[in-house]
Design a protein around this motif. Structure first.
Motif, PDB file in Angstrom:
ATOM      1  N   CYS A  17       0.822  -1.206   0.000  1.00 49.45           N
ATOM      2  CA  CYS A  17       0.000   0.000   0.000  1.00 49.45           C
ATOM      3  C   CYS A  17       0.860   1.263   0.000  1.00 49.45           C
ATOM      4  O   CYS A  17       1.668   1.463   0.901  1.00 49.45           O
ATOM      5  CB  CYS A  17      -0.927   0.017   1.209  1.00 49.45           C
ATOM      6  N   PRO A  18       0.698   2.118  -1.012  1.00 51.24           N
ATOM      7  CA  PRO A  18       1.500   3.337  -1.048  1.00 51.24           C
ATOM      8  C   PRO A  18       1.122   4.308   0.078  1.00 51.24           C
ATOM      9  O   PRO A  18       1.831   5.288   0.300  1.00 51.24           O
ATOM     10  CB  PRO A  18       1.205   3.930  -2.421  1.00 51.24           C
TER      11      PRO A  18
ATOM     12  N   ALA B 127      -1.843   1.852   4.447  1.00 48.04           N
ATOM     13  CA  ALA B 127      -3.158   1.667   5.051  1.00 48.04           C
ATOM     14  C   ALA B 127      -3.371   0.250   5.585  1.00 48.04           C
ATOM     15  O   ALA B 127      -4.328  -0.001   6.294  1.00 48.04           O
ATOM     16  CB  ALA B 127      -4.247   2.002   4.026  1.00 48.04           C
TER      17      ALA B 127
ATOM     18  N   CYS C  54      -6.681   3.237  -4.329  1.00 48.21           N
ATOM     19  CA  CYS C  54      -5.869   3.092  -5.544  1.00 48.21           C
ATOM     20  C   CYS C  54      -6.047   1.724  -6.178  1.00 48.21           C
ATOM     21  O   CYS C  54      -5.822   1.559  -7.366  1.00 48.21           O
ATOM     22  CB  CYS C  54      -4.402   3.331  -5.238  1.00 48.21           C
TER      23      CYS C  54
ATOM     24  N   CYS D 191      -3.836  -3.185  -3.747  1.00 41.87           N
ATOM     25  CA  CYS D 191      -3.973  -4.408  -2.952  1.00 41.87           C
ATOM     26  C   CYS D 191      -5.094  -5.282  -3.475  1.00 41.87           C
ATOM     27  O   CYS D 191      -5.036  -6.503  -3.399  1.00 41.87           O
ATOM     28  CB  CYS D 191      -4.199  -4.060  -1.486  1.00 41.87           C
TER      29      CYS D 191
ATOM     30  N   CYS E  34      -6.768   4.603   3.412  1.00 37.08           N
ATOM     31  CA  CYS E  34      -6.911   4.045   2.058  1.00 37.08           C
ATOM     32  C   CYS E  34      -7.390   5.126   1.092  1.00 37.08           C
ATOM     33  O   CYS E  34      -8.332   5.845   1.367  1.00 37.08           O
ATOM     34  CB  CYS E  34      -7.899   2.882   2.064  1.00 37.08           C
TER      35      CYS E  34
HETATM   36  S1  SF4 Z   1      -6.692   0.243  -2.256  1.00 38.98           S
HETATM   37 FE1  SF4 Z   1      -6.410   1.243  -0.280  1.00 38.98          FE
HETATM   38  S2  SF4 Z   1      -5.474  -0.260   1.093  1.00 38.98           S
HETATM   39 FE2  SF4 Z   1      -5.316  -1.057  -0.989  1.00 38.98          FE
HETATM   40  S3  SF4 Z   1      -3.249  -0.441  -1.625  1.00 38.98           S
HETATM   41 FE3  SF4 Z   1      -4.656   1.153  -2.360  1.00 38.98          FE
HETATM   42  S4  SF4 Z   1      -4.780   2.675  -0.754  1.00 38.98           S
HETATM   43 FE4  SF4 Z   1      -3.803   0.841   0.133  1.00 38.98          FE
END
Ligand code: SF4
Ligand SMILES: Cc1cc2nc3c(=O)[nH]c(=O)nc-3n(C[C@H](O)[C@H](O)[C@H](O)COP(=O)(O)OP(=O)(O)OC[C@H]3O[C@@H](n4cnc5c(N)ncnc54)[C@H](O)[C@@H]3O)c2cc1C
Ligand code: SF4
Lengths: 668, 330
Positions: free
Chosen positions: A606-607, A610, A630, A633, A627
Motif C-alpha cells: 500500500c502506497p 493503510a 488506488c 492491494c 486508504c
Molecule cells: S486500495 Fe487502499 S489499502 Fe489497498 S493499496 Fe490502495 S490505498 Fe492501500
C-alpha cells in the motif's frame, strides 16, 4: 443479464455540441438504450445538446424526482471532466451520487473514430456496459475528516518563502524545509532584478529574515523530507535534519569560526564556482539562519583528524563534531512544493566553449560577478580576475528552444540577458553584443526595459550563434573570442570579436524532481516539471489532493510569477484550513476477513501504508481513513479477499458483460 | 422403503477421484447402507441403458468426476444431469478441467499427433485414431474429441462443486456424512452452487509456516533450494508456492511436508481467474524496480502456464466466459 433488482434507470446521451453527435448517431444510441435495455431496467432515455449545462442537469434532476429513477447513466465525456457534475445533479435530486455513472462516448468514442456507423455501435456497447455496471453500484457515503491546521512548505526559494509567510501571517503554523544551509534559493545569488533593477538582496533579505524569525514558521534548513504518509488533511511527514556539526542553540552567528578556518574551497554552490568559501561556512553573510555548516569532505578534522580550529575559536563552544543526523516526524494537513529549478549545464553545448575557453561565463557566474558582495566585489572582469573586458557578447537560449537539449523556452533568459547588457554598459561602458533568436519581453514593463537597453546602445544581432572560438583566422582576431553567427536580419554570416561571452543558460527541472514527485505522490511532465491539476484553470494544484506546487518547480518563470504562485498556493491551503474538514471519496478497499488467509502478500504494497497485519488473528486489515482507493492491494490479493467499493468484481464483470452484449441484434 | 439412489461417473480424468472415494475406508459401508448404488462403472456392472431406463431425477446423488473431453462425455453429462436430483462436480477435472484442461493450449489435431508420435510410441504405420472405421463386421465408431476441454458446469447445470485433485478423503467422508444427515432430516443442504468439502480461504490459512513481509529477489525450483527452511513460508524462500491463491480444505498437505502447493484445490471463494490472481500476487512481491532485473526474476518461473493454470485453465477467463460459451456452443 436480466435485472432482477427491478431498477429504474435513466440514460442521458449528450451531443456535446457536435463533439459527439458529429461522429455518433446520438438518437440511435438513445433508442437503443430505451428499447434494447428496457429489460435491464432503463425506463427513460433522452438525448440533449449539452448535458452539463443547467437545463441538461435539470433534465436528470426532474426525472429522478418525477419518475423515481434509482440509477442514472450519462453518456457524455470522460469521468475526469464531469463525473462530479452529474453526481452532484443526482445528489441534488435526492439520489445517492454513487448511483450515477458516466459513460465516455466522447474521449473513447467520437474523438477517436471517424466511421459514424461503427462509432455508433461502439457507443451503444459503452452505454450498455455502463448500464450493467450501474445496476451493481451500491450507494456510498462520503467520508469527512478533519484537516490538520499545520502546513509543510518544501523549498525556501522566493516562492516557498512567500507561501510560508502568507500562511504564517494568517496565524497558521508552517514547517519550512530547505535542503541548503540557508533559505533564499536562486534569487539570493543575484545582483539586480529585472525589470526594475532593484537589488535582489534589498528585496529578498527582509523576507528571508521574516521567515527565519516568524513565530509561526518552524524553519528547518539543511533538512530534507524522507517520507510522506497519509492523505489530504492528515499527512505525516518525516524530515531528516542533516548534521551541521554545530549546536544551533549555542551559536551566536559571530562568524569567528569562518574567519579562523584555514581551509579555502571553491564554492560551486552559492558562488557558482567563481568564488571561495571556507570549510565551515554560510552561503553569505545574509544567510538565514545565520548558523554555519561544516563541509566534512574538505574539513581537515574530518579528513585528517587534526585541526579543530573552529572548535577552539568558538567563543560559545557551539562546535560539535559528534553531531548525528536527526529524524523528526510532523503532522500537517497540506503540503506546498516550491523546490525550484536547476540550471542547464553549459558544457553540453561544446561549440560555445564553456569550460574550455576561460572567458566564456554562464549567466549565474555573471550574476555573482556583478554582485557587490560577490567574489569580484561587483567588478566585471575576465577570468584572470583583473582585466576589464572591452567588448562583451551575450548569447540567448543556451540549452533552451533547441531540440538537441530542451525544446521549451526558459522564459526569463531574454530579460536576464537584457539586464546583463544594461549592467555591463552601466559599469564598464563596453561594447555589448546581444545575440538573440526571438526577443520575448511580454510581461509588465518588460518591453519598456528592452527599449531602454536598445537606447543605451547595446548592439542586437538576431541569429543563433553557431560557435564561439579562440582560433584566430587573422591577426586582428588574436586574443579574442570570435562569435560566429548568421545575422538573419541582414542575411549575412558574421564573425564578431569579443573579450567575454556570457551564456544565458536555461532552466531545467531539479535533477531529482522525479524522485521528489514520487515521494509526494505527484507527477512530472515529459520535460520533468511538476504537473499541474489543470494547466490553465488550476495551475498550483496537483492530482493529489492536499499537495500544491508553486514557483519554478512547475516550469520556468520569473520572480513576480513565482511569488504570485506562492501566494496562490497559500490561499488554497488557507481555504482548506478554513473549511476544517475534507470530504474523502468513499472509494475504499476493505478486507473480507473470513477470506483472508494472512498470507501477507498485500502487507508491503500500500502506497499509503493503510494495511496492517493483525498478528493475533493472522489477518490483514485496511484503515479506511488512510486508504485512497488506488486498488493496488485489490489486484494483488491472491485470495480475492480484498474488494474495492466502486470497483467491485461484480461491477467490473457486469460492465464487461454489457460491453460484449450484442447491440445490433435487438436493434433490427 | 427403497434406499435413495447413488451414482458416480468418470469422464476425462485419471481415476484418482474414484480411488479417493474408496480411500474413505469403512465409511464406504455407510454409503452402501444408506444408498442403492444405481450406476458406478468403476465399482459395479451397470449399463447406460439401465440409467436411461430410470425416471428423471431418480438418482438422488451423482458424483461426477472428469472433464468433458469428447462427445461421449458430453452426452453422458446430459444424461446424468437429467437422471440426478443432485449433481456434484467432483474433483478438479470436473470443476476446473485440471490436467486434461492443459490440452486447451493446443489444437486437438496437434495433441493427437503428439500422442501418436512420441519416442516411446510404437506406431510403424503412423496411424491416427478415426471416429469411424469400417471392419468386416461393419462400421464401428468412437467418440470424437471436442475442440477443447470443458468443465462439467460449462456443459450442464451443476448443484455443488467439490474441488481437489483428488478431493481429500476426510472431506469426502464429511460430505457423505452431511448428505446422510440431510436424508435423516438432521441437516440442511447448502445453497445450490455452493462449494462443498473445502474451506473458504486459502491454503495459507491452514499452513503452519511462519509468514512475514515478502520481498522476492529470485524464483527457484524447490530442488535448487537446499535445505528448505522447515519453518518459513515457502514462497518467501523463493519457491513459487500457489498456496496464497488456492482454496483451503486440504489441511495444507504439501507445504506442511516441505513441498510447494501446486494449486489442486482451485481458486478461493470469489476469485474470478485463478492464474491472473497468482500472477498479480507474485508480481506484487518481487523486490525490484528495475525492468531488466524483474524480467530475470520472472525467468525463474520457466513454465508459467503450468505454474499458474495447471488445474484451472479450462475454467479460466482465457476460455471465454461461461455465459458466452453457453450461448454460442451448447
Ligand atoms: S486500495 Fe487502499 S489499502 Fe489497498 S493499496 Fe490502495 S490505498 Fe492501500
Ligand atoms: C541568471 C538568472 C537571473 C535571473 N534574474 C531574474 C530577475 O532579475 N528577475 C526575475 O524576476 N527573475 C529572475 N530570474 C528567475 C528567478 O531566478 C526565479 O523566478 C526564482 O528564483 C524562482 O524561485 P523559486 O522559489 O521557484 O526557486 P528557487 O530559487 O530555485 O528555490 C527553490 C529552493 O528549494 C530548495 N529545494 C530544492 N529541492 C528541495 C528539496 N527536495 N527539499 C528541500 N528544499 C529543496 C532549493 O535549495 C532552493 O532554495 C533569474 C534566473 C536566472 C537563472
Ligand atoms: S493478500 Fe489477501 S489473503 Fe493475503 S494477507 Fe492480504 S488480504 Fe489477506
Amino acid at each position: 443479464m436480466s435485472n432482477d433488482k427491478t431498477n429504474k434507470i435513466g440514460v442521458y446521451v449528450c451531443h456535446c455540441g457536435t463533439n459527439i453527435s458529429h461522429t455518433v448517431d446520438v438518437a440511435k444510441v438513445r433508442d437503443w438504450a430505451a428499447e434494447g435495455l428496457g429489460s435491464e431496467g432503463v425506463v427513460i432515455a433522452r438525448d440533449y445538446k449539452f448535458m452539463c449545462s443547467s437545463p441538461g442537469q435539470e433534465l436528470i434532476e426532474q426525472d429522478i424526482k418525477e419518475l423515481g429513477l434509482d440509477r442514472v447513466v450519462v453518456a457524455a465525456c470522460s469521468p475526469h471532466l464531469h463525473e462530479l457534475t452529474f453526481r452532484n445533479a443526482s445528489k441534488r435530486a435526492g439520489l445517492n451520487p454513487y448511483l450515477t455513472e458516466l459513460a465516455s462516448i466522447r474521449e473513447q468514442v467520437s474523438w477517436v473514430h471517424t466511421d459514424k456507423e461503427a462509432a455508433t455501435e461502439k457507443a451503444k456497447a459503452v452505454v450498455t456496459g455502463a448500464v450493467e455496471r450501474v445496476i451493481e453500484n451500491e450507494p456510498l457515503e462520503e467520508l469527512k475528516v478533519a484537516i490538520h491546521p499545520d502546513t509543510l512548505v518544501v523549498g525556501g526559494g522566493i516562492a516557498g518563502i512567500q507561501a510560508a509567510l502568507e500562511i504564517a501571517n494568517a496565524g497558521k503554523k508552517v514547517w519550512l524545509v530547505e535542503r541548503e544551509a540557508s533559505i533564499g534559493g536562486h534569487m539570493a545569488q543575484f545582483d539586480k532584478t529585472f525589470p526594475t533593477l532593484d537589488c535582489a538582496a534589498c528585496i529578498l533579505t527582509p523576507r528571508m529574515f521574516e521567515a527565519g524569525n516568524h513565530p509561526n514558521i518552524e524553519l528547518m534548513t539543511w533538512s530534507e523530507v524522507t517520507n510522506v504518509a497519509g492523505y489530504v488533511g492528515n499527512f505525516s511527514v518525516t524530515i531528516k535534519k542533516k548534521p551541521r556539526y554545530l549546536k544551533e542553540e549555542l551559536c551566536t552567528g559571530c562568524r569567528i569560526c569562518i574567519e579562523k578556518c584555514p581551509t579555502k574551497v571553491v564554492d560551486q554552490g552559492y558562488e557558482a564556482g567563481i568564488g571561495y568559501r571556507k570549510a565551515i561556512y554560510t552561503s553569505s553573510a545574509q544567510a538565514v539562519p545565520k548558523y554555519p555548516v561544516i563541509d566534512t569532505e574538505n574539513c581537515n578534522f574530518f579528513q585528517k583528524g587534526t585541526c579543530k580550529v573552529c572548535e577552539k575559536s568558538c567563543p560559545t563552544e557551539a562546535i560539535d563534531y559528534e553531531q548525528k543526523e536527526e529524524f523528526l516526524t510532523v503532522d500537517v494537513g497540506n503540503i506546498i512544493l516550491a523546490t525550484g529549478y536547476d540550471l542547464f549545464d553549459a558544457r553540453k553545448v561544446s561549440n560555445y566553449g564553456y569550460g574550455r575557453l576561460p572567458n566564456v561565463f554562464t549567466s549565474i557566474e555573471f550574476e555573482r560577478m556583478c554582485n557587490a558582495a560577490g567574489p569580484t566585489s561587483g567588478d566585471i572582469v575576465l577570468r584572470d580576475g583583473k582585466t576589464t573586458p572591452k567588448t562583451v557578447g551575450i548569447i540567448h537560449c543556451v540549452g533552451s528552444r533547441d531540440r538537441n537539449y530542451n525544446n521549451y523556452c526558459s522564459n526569463i533568459c531574454c530579460m536576464q540577458s537584457l539586464k546583463f547588457a544594461h549592467l555591463v554598459k552601466e559599469r564598464t561602458g563596453d561594447t555589448v553584443y546581444d545575440f538573440y533568436i526571438d526577443m520575448r519581453t511580454p510581461m509588465k514593463a518588460y518591453d519598456e526595459f528592452y527599449q531602454r537597453v536598445l537606447e543605451e546602445g547595446t548592439l542586437f544581432v538576431r541569429g543563433k550563434v553557431a560557435q564561439v572560438t579562440d582560433a584566430a583566422r587573422k591577426a586582428s582576431e588574436e586574443g579574442k573570442l570570435m562569435v560566429q553567427v548568421e545575422d538573419t536580419l541582414i542575411g549575412k554570416q558574421r564573425r564578431i570579436p569579443v573579450d567575454m561571452v556570457i551564456l544565458s543558460i536555461g532552466m531545467e527541472p531539479r535533477h531529482d524532481a522525479k524522485e521528489t514527485g514520487k515521494l509526494f505522490g505527484i507527477g512530472c511532465s515529459a520535460n520533468g516539471w511538476f504537473t499541474e491539476k489543470h494547466a490553465k484553470l488550476d495551475p498550483i494544484s496537483t492530482m493529489t489532493e492536499g499537495i500544491f506546487i508553486a514557483g519554478t518547480a512547475t516550469g520556468p518563470k520569473d520572480i513576480p510569477t513565482s511569488v504570485a504562485q506562492g501566494s496562490a498556493a497559500a490561499a488554497r491551503v488557507l481555504n482548506m484550513i478554513m473549511r476544517g474538514e475534507v470530504t474523502l471519496e468513499p472509494i475504499k478497499a476493505s478486507v473480507y476477513q473470513g477470506q483472508c488467509s494472512g498470507c501477507r502478500i498485500c502487507n508491503s504494497l500500500c502506497p499509503f501504508n493503510a494495511i496492517t497485519f493483525l498478528e493475533d488473528r493472522k489477518v490483514s486489515e485496511i484503515n479506511p481513513a488512510l486508504c485512497q482507493g488506488c486498488g493496488t492491494c485489490v489486484a494483488a490479493c491472491p485470495a480475492g479477499a480484498i474488494s474495492g467499493t466502486g470497483f467491485s468484481n461484480d461491477q467490473i464483470l457486469a460492465q464487461i458483460d454489457g460491453l460484449l452484449m450484442d447491440v445490433t441484434l435487438a436493434d433490427a | 422403503m427403497s434406499k435413495p439412489k447413488f451414482a458416480m461417473y468418470w469422464s476425462g480424468s485419471c481415476g484418482g477421484c474414484e480411488i479417493a472415494v474408496i480411500n474413505i475406508h469403512e465409511k464406504i459401508l455407510d454409503v452402501d447402507a444408506n444408498f442403492d448404488i444405481a450406476f458406478w462403472p468403476v465399482a459395479m456392472d451397470a449399463k447406460v441403458k439401465d440409467v436411461e431406463a430410470l425416471e428423471d431425477e431418480e438418482i438422488l446423488l451423482c458424483l461426477w468426476n472428469g472433464s468433458i473431453r469428447n462427445e461421449e462425455n458430453e452426452h453422458m453429462a446430459h444424461l446424468m444431469r437429467k437422471k440426478s436430483k443432485l449433481l456434484v462436480s467432483f474433483g478438479s477435472c470436473a470443476t476446473e478441467g485440471c490436467i486434461p484442461g492443459l490440452g486447451n493450449l493446443f489444437p486437438v489435431a496437434e495433441l493427437i499427433d503428439t500422442a501418436y508420435t512420441t519416442l516411446t510410441t510404437d506406431n510403424p504405420d503412423n496411424i491416427r485414431p478415426q471416429t469411424v472405421t469400417q471392419v468386416p463386421e461393419g462400421e464401428i465408431t468412437i467418440p470424437a474429441m471436442k475442440d477443447r476441454v470443458h468443465t462439467l458446469a460449462q456443459v450442464v447445470d451443476v448443484d455443488y462443486f467439490m474441488p481437489g485433485c483428488p478431493p481429500e478423503s476426510h472431506q469426502i467422508a464429511a460430505v457423505i456424512d452431511l448428505v446422510i444427515e440431510v436424508l435423516q432430516g438432521k441437516a440442511e443442504l447448502p445453497p445450490k452452487g455452493a462449494v462443498i468439502g473445502a474451506g473458504h480461504s486459502t491454503v495459507c490459512e491452514e499452513c503452519p509456516r511462519q509468514r512475514n513481509l515478502k520481498a522476492i529477489k529470485a524464483f527457484r525450483r524447490i530442488q535448487d533450494v537446499a535445505p528448505l527452511d522447515p519453518e518459513l513460508c515457502i514462497l518467501e524462500q523463493g519457491v513459487p508456492c500457489n498456496g496464497p491463491a488456492t482454496r483451503s480444505g486440504c489441511k495444507a498437505r504439501c507445504p506442511s511436508v516441505g513441498a510447494q502447493c501446486i494449486g489442486c484445490y482451485g481458486p478461493a471463494e470469489g476469485v474470478v481467474d485463478y492464474g491472473a490472481r497468482l500472477i498479480t500476487a507474485f508480481a506484487s512481491v518481487i523486490d525490484s524496480k528495475d525492468p531488466e532485473e524483474i524480467e530475470q526474476i520472472l525467468d525463474g518461473i520457466p513454465d508459467p502456464a503450468g505454474q499458474f493454470y495447471r488445474f484451472n485453465l479450462a475454467d479460466s477467463l482465457f476460455q471465454a466466459g461461461a455465459p458466452a460459451f453457453k450461448k454460442n456452443e451448447v
